[in-house]
Design an enzyme around this catalytic site. Structure first.
Site, PDB file in Angstrom:
ATOM      1  N   CYS A   1      48.846  83.632  52.272  1.00  0.00           N
ATOM      2  CA  CYS A   1      48.998  84.000  53.677  1.00  0.00           C
ATOM      3  C   CYS A   1      50.110  85.037  53.857  1.00  0.00           C
ATOM      4  O   CYS A   1      51.023  85.163  53.030  1.00  0.00           O
ATOM      5  CB  CYS A   1      49.249  82.757  54.534  1.00  0.00           C
ATOM      6  SG  CYS A   1      50.944  82.227  54.652  1.00  0.00           S
TER       7      CYS A   1
ATOM      8  N   HIS B   1      47.603  71.533  56.624  1.00  0.00           N
ATOM      9  CA  HIS B   1      47.118  71.819  55.276  1.00  0.00           C
ATOM     10  C   HIS B   1      45.616  71.625  55.139  1.00  0.00           C
ATOM     11  O   HIS B   1      45.045  71.968  54.099  1.00  0.00           O
ATOM     12  CB  HIS B   1      47.842  70.926  54.266  1.00  0.00           C
ATOM     13  CG  HIS B   1      49.326  70.968  54.421  1.00  0.00           C
ATOM     14  ND1 HIS B   1      50.048  69.954  55.014  1.00  0.00           N
ATOM     15  CD2 HIS B   1      50.218  71.935  54.096  1.00  0.00           C
ATOM     16  CE1 HIS B   1      51.328  70.290  55.035  1.00  0.00           C
ATOM     17  NE2 HIS B   1      51.459  71.475  54.493  1.00  0.00           N
TER      18      HIS B   1
ATOM     19  N   SER C   1      57.582  71.137  49.879  1.00  0.00           N
ATOM     20  CA  SER C   1      57.071  72.361  50.496  1.00  0.00           C
ATOM     21  C   SER C   1      56.728  73.370  49.412  1.00  0.00           C
ATOM     22  O   SER C   1      57.612  73.894  48.727  1.00  0.00           O
ATOM     23  CB  SER C   1      58.111  72.954  51.453  1.00  0.00           C
ATOM     24  OG  SER C   1      57.733  74.250  51.840  1.00  0.00           O
TER      25      SER C   1
ATOM     26  N   GLU D   1      46.495  70.868  50.582  1.00  0.00           N
ATOM     27  CA  GLU D   1      45.596  71.993  50.802  1.00  0.00           C
ATOM     28  C   GLU D   1      44.550  72.069  49.691  1.00  0.00           C
ATOM     29  O   GLU D   1      43.365  72.316  49.946  1.00  0.00           O
ATOM     30  CB  GLU D   1      46.397  73.298  50.878  1.00  0.00           C
ATOM     31  CG  GLU D   1      45.525  74.516  51.128  1.00  0.00           C
ATOM     32  CD  GLU D   1      46.316  75.816  51.160  1.00  0.00           C
ATOM     33  OE1 GLU D   1      45.720  76.863  50.832  1.00  0.00           O
ATOM     34  OE2 GLU D   1      47.512  75.786  51.509  1.00  0.00           O
TER      35      GLU D   1
ATOM     36  N   SER E   1      57.854  76.377  56.677  1.00  0.00           N
ATOM     37  CA  SER E   1      57.802  75.106  57.406  1.00  0.00           C
ATOM     38  C   SER E   1      59.190  74.590  57.786  1.00  0.00           C
ATOM     39  O   SER E   1      59.329  73.461  58.259  1.00  0.00           O
ATOM     40  CB  SER E   1      57.072  74.045  56.573  1.00  0.00           C
ATOM     41  OG  SER E   1      57.618  73.953  55.273  1.00  0.00           O
TER      42      SER E   1
ATOM     43  N   HIS F   1      48.470  68.883  45.846  1.00  0.00           N
ATOM     44  CA  HIS F   1      48.818  69.437  47.152  1.00  0.00           C
ATOM     45  C   HIS F   1      47.674  69.189  48.122  1.00  0.00           C
ATOM     46  O   HIS F   1      46.499  69.299  47.767  1.00  0.00           O
ATOM     47  CB  HIS F   1      49.105  70.940  47.034  1.00  0.00           C
ATOM     48  CG  HIS F   1      49.763  71.525  48.236  1.00  0.00           C
ATOM     49  ND1 HIS F   1      49.072  71.886  49.375  1.00  0.00           N
ATOM     50  CD2 HIS F   1      51.080  71.806  48.493  1.00  0.00           C
ATOM     51  CE1 HIS F   1      49.917  72.365  50.271  1.00  0.00           C
ATOM     52  NE2 HIS F   1      51.137  72.325  49.761  1.00  0.00           N
TER      53      HIS F   1
END
Length: 508
Positions: free
Chosen positions: A391, A273, A419, A325, A467, A323
């Site tokens: 992504c 991340h 997730s 990220e 994931s 999060h």
């Protein structure tokens, strides 16, 4: 035909189960038809009784059992993953579904192999069976498993004796009273299991499970363990999946929330991340041997944030607070970045300077698109990323889950609760635009599937976050197959062939 026959050896067991199955005044008329049958003690009596059982859609055996596994204690409930007798083995694929339901009912249930013996097992014989991997022993399940044929079958045993507490002891006799109460609570769960049984179709969304960035991150930790030896420290979860984390922990990875927990000079892996520059600086000060597993697509967002901030723009990041990220990207632009979680949040973006916007890579594309449009309405000159920040794997999995949701009564998304991409898949499935959108649920494995969700769900859509190991999807398909005939179809929307190179620290 009866929906379920529940077999017990002893009269006290049969009465306890029947007591738990008595309809409550508020239970309605939709409960399955259940018949409790006392078959007598021992495999010979069980075999004779099995030959005389009336037709039933599903068959279960329950009652007391003896523990072989050291982890079982009196009062625990074992749901058999398979029943053994001699060289014969009868699989019980729906065991994880049934065990999960028992746990939600407040019972200490676990799964494992059950062996049927022609006699009471004590002493050395117990140790031999334990070494062969059996968790518990009884005297009736095998003949009933053989009689079940293709019907759904379950064997559930309440432990009353252990190697340390023999069957004929005062302690065990006292435990039998509590075990009877447990049997009464098992009855309604078996009824829900039977109500969930029946033929169904499973639609597998494809692509699903691991993406290239996740595969790369896991391989980095594995190679670091091979090259540097255990322990290898990983800051945060390498990817957001508990099964991946536990597997790497067994191999020697140590997951930490803060670099302060890592000994000076040790090997430290940054998760997929990404991290803020301040984290990299701290690692340098402490002399850590860093291996960076940041997904290249996340690294692209970091680079864009730096580029926008360098020209004086306010960087608006569309994402979810907390999060990792998001924390990493905003850490690139201290004082020049702001987080927006939804369309309403756009109103709080301060005016007065140029605005550029970026997106967390694991968001639902439709929702992120609406927020980006709101930013452009308020700031017409706002510039977005050079390419889509969400992504490819996130987008592909969302397209695939829509394809299966269009035909499904129930959609199961396999992934851990932290997730982001798995949560977004669940939301996308629930927003399906066809008439009668399906029930969509996030589960970590078969044990999380509530049996009531399956009742009447004859078409189940199944996918997994980027994931999530593919083995967890396979485990759910196997468990559903234990409830009746299963037709499995795949709905593929695109092929994925993306590969990322490994960092130099772990390259061959």
């Amino acid at each position: 035909m009866t929906d379920l026959i529940v077999c017990t050896a002893l009269g006290m067991e049969a009465r306890a189960v029947a007591r738990g199955l008595r309809p409550r005044p508020d239970s309605g008329s939709g409960h399955p038809r259940v018949r409790v049958v006392r078959i007598g003690m021992g495999p010979d009596r069980a075999a004779r009784a099995a030959a005389l059982l009336p037709p039933a859609a599903a068959l279960a055996v329950t009652g007391f059992g003896g523990a072989l596994h050291d982890g079982l204690r009196p009062g625990d409930v074992l749901v058999a993953t398979e029943v053994r007798s001699g060289d014969r083995v009868w699989p019980c694929p729906s065991a994880p579904l049934l065990a999960g339901e028992l746990v939600r009912a407040g019972l200490p249930a676990r799964t494992g192999p059950l062996v049927t013996s022609p006699r009471i097992v004590t002493g050395r014989d117990r140790r031999v069976l334990a070494r062969e991997g059996a968790y518990a022993v009884d005297m009736e399940s095998a003949p009933l498993a053989a009689a079940a044929g293709a019907r759904p079958f379950a064997a559930v045993r309440v432990i009353v004796d252990t190697p340390d507490a023999p069957l004929l002891s005062l302690a065990t006799m006292g435990g039998a009273v509590a075990a009877r109460r447990t049997l009464a609570r098992i009855g309604p769960v078996l009824a829900r299991w039977a109500a969930a049984a029946g033929p169904r179709r499973v639609l597998l969304a494809s692509p699903r499970s691991f993406c290239a960035g996740v595969e790369r991150a896991i391989e980095i930790v594995e190679r670091a363990l091979d090259r540097f030896g255990a322990p290898v420290y990983v800051r945060k979860q390498i990817v957001h999946n508990i099964h991946v984390v536990r597997d790497l922990e067994r191999r020697g990875a140590v997951f930490v929330d803060d670099l302060a927990e890592v000994p000076e000079g040790a090997v430290a892996v940054f998760s997929a991340h990404g991290v803020a520059p301040a984290v990299r600086e701290e690692a340098g000060r402490r002399g850590l041997r860093v291996v960076d597993a940041t997904c290249p697509l996340v690294a692209k967002v970091h680079a864009e944030a730096r580029r926008f901030a360098a020209r004086g723009d306010l960087v608006v990041l569309i994402g979810h607070a907390g999060h990792e990220e998001v924390e990493g990207v905003l850490g690139e632009v201290p004082g020049a970045g702001v987080l927006v979680e939804n369309e309403a949040g756009v109103a709080s973006v301060p005016p007065g300077r140029g605005v550029a916007y970026l997106t967390q890579t694991t968001l639902a594309a439709d929702e992120a698109g609406r927020v980006a449009a709101a930013i452009r309405r308020r700031f017409p000159d706002a510039e977005g990323p050079r390419g889509d920040d969400i992504c490819y794997a996130t987008t592909n999995r969302q397209h695939a889950v829509r394809a299966v949701a269009a035909e499904a009564d129930l959609v199961l998304v396999v992934g851990s609760a932290n997730s982001s991409n798995a949560l977004r898949l669940t939301e996308v499935a629930a927003r399906s635009d066809h008439d009668g959108a399906p029930l969509a649920r996030l589960v970590d494995g078969p044990g999380d599937i509530a049996l009531d969700w399956l009742r009447g769900a004859r078409t189940v859509g199944l996918t997994a976050g980027a994931s999530t190991p593919g083995a967890m999807v396979d485990a759910i398909v196997a468990a559903l197959g234990g409830l009746g005939p299963l037709e499995v179809e795949e709905r593929r929307v695109t092929e994925e062939n993306v590969e990322f190179t490994l960092p130099k620290e772990v390259r061959p």
